[in-house]
Design a protein around this motif. Structure first.
Motif, PDB file in Angstrom:
ATOM      1  N   LYS A  51      34.198  37.680  81.446  1.00 17.15           N
ATOM      2  CA  LYS A  51      32.790  37.600  81.027  1.00 17.15           C
ATOM      3  C   LYS A  51      32.293  36.162  80.935  1.00 17.15           C
ATOM      4  N   VAL A  52      33.190  35.255  80.590  1.00 11.88           N
ATOM      5  CA  VAL A  52      32.821  33.839  80.452  1.00 11.88           C
ATOM      6  C   VAL A  52      32.842  33.130  81.808  1.00 11.88           C
ATOM      7  N   GLY A  53      33.653  33.643  82.740  1.00 13.42           N
ATOM      8  CA  GLY A  53      33.754  33.022  84.059  1.00 13.42           C
ATOM      9  C   GLY A  53      34.820  31.947  84.135  1.00 13.42           C
ATOM     10  N   ALA A  69      36.889  23.064  74.962  1.00 13.00           N
ATOM     11  CA  ALA A  69      35.863  23.746  75.742  1.00 13.00           C
ATOM     12  C   ALA A  69      34.528  23.008  75.616  1.00 13.00           C
ATOM     13  N   THR A  70      33.764  23.009  76.688  1.00 13.25           N
ATOM     14  CA  THR A  70      32.439  22.390  76.669  1.00 13.25           C
ATOM     15  C   THR A  70      31.477  23.260  75.866  1.00 13.25           C
ATOM     16  N   ALA A  75      29.043  28.424  74.504  1.00 16.49           N
ATOM     17  CA  ALA A  75      27.851  29.276  74.488  1.00 16.49           C
ATOM     18  C   ALA A  75      28.124  30.581  75.237  1.00 16.49           C
ATOM     19  N   LYS A  76      28.833  30.496  76.356  1.00 15.26           N
ATOM     20  CA  LYS A  76      29.176  31.700  77.111  1.00 15.26           C
ATOM     21  C   LYS A  76      30.141  32.587  76.325  1.00 15.26           C
ATOM     22  N   ILE A  77      31.082  31.961  75.616  1.00 14.75           N
ATOM     23  CA  ILE A  77      32.019  32.724  74.782  1.00 14.75           C
ATOM     24  C   ILE A  77      31.245  33.450  73.684  1.00 14.75           C
ATOM     25  N   ALA A  78      30.338  32.739  73.019  1.00 15.47           N
ATOM     26  CA  ALA A  78      29.531  33.345  71.953  1.00 15.47           C
ATOM     27  C   ALA A  78      28.728  34.519  72.500  1.00 15.47           C
ATOM     28  N   PHE A  79      28.113  34.334  73.666  1.00 22.42           N
ATOM     29  CA  PHE A  79      27.316  35.403  74.281  1.00 22.42           C
ATOM     30  C   PHE A  79      28.189  36.610  74.604  1.00 22.42           C
ATOM     31  N   LYS A  82      28.971  38.462  71.635  1.00 22.86           N
ATOM     32  CA  LYS A  82      27.743  38.940  70.984  1.00 22.86           C
ATOM     33  C   LYS A  82      27.540  38.330  69.594  1.00 22.86           C
ATOM     34  N   VAL A  83      27.757  37.021  69.511  1.00 21.11           N
ATOM     35  CA  VAL A  83      27.489  36.272  68.282  1.00 21.11           C
ATOM     36  C   VAL A  83      26.708  35.013  68.642  1.00 21.11           C
ATOM     37  N   SER A  84      26.071  34.426  67.664  1.00 23.13           N
ATOM     38  CA  SER A  84      25.392  33.146  67.874  1.00 23.13           C
ATOM     39  C   SER A  84      26.436  32.027  67.848  1.00 23.13           C
ATOM     40  N   LEU A  85      26.038  30.864  68.332  1.00 21.96           N
ATOM     41  CA  LEU A  85      26.943  29.718  68.253  1.00 21.96           C
ATOM     42  C   LEU A  85      27.271  29.385  66.804  1.00 21.96           C
TER      43      LEU A  85
END
Length: 92
Positions: A51-53, A69-70, A75-79, A82-85
């Motif tokens: 999902k993160v790529g 991690a950048t 941000a992709k992990i959070a998305f 399904k949580v905010s940063l």
């Protein structure tokens, strides 16, 4: 050397070492948080990595605090989780 207020000299390498130790602790705690959220969602590392790529092994490095991690990846992990940063960084 840095000169402190009390006139003490502190080697920059010592200060750098302390800062890096703190950063290392933050990486580990963030990785533990990602692991916790992933497990709560019954996702595998492979699911999250897809999902993160990123590669599954990279996700393992992040969860163990071994890779920095950048912000884009975080941000992709959070998305994907399904949580905010801010929720991702809660208690880190």
């Amino acid at each position: 050397m840095l000169q402190g207020e009390a006139g003490l000299s502190v080697p920059i390498s010592l200060i750098f070492g302390v800062v890096m130790d703190v950063v290392s602790v933050i990486h580990k705690r963030l990785g533990q948080r990602i692991y916790q959220l992933r497990k709560e969602r019954e996702m595998t590392q492979e699911d999250l990595a897809f999902k993160v790529g990123v590669d599954r092994s990279y996700m393992g490095f992040v969860e163990r605090g071994e890779k920095n991690a950048t912000v884009k990846i975080l941000a992709k992990i959070a998305f994907a989780l399904k949580v905010s940063l801010s929720e991702l960084f809660r208690s880190v």
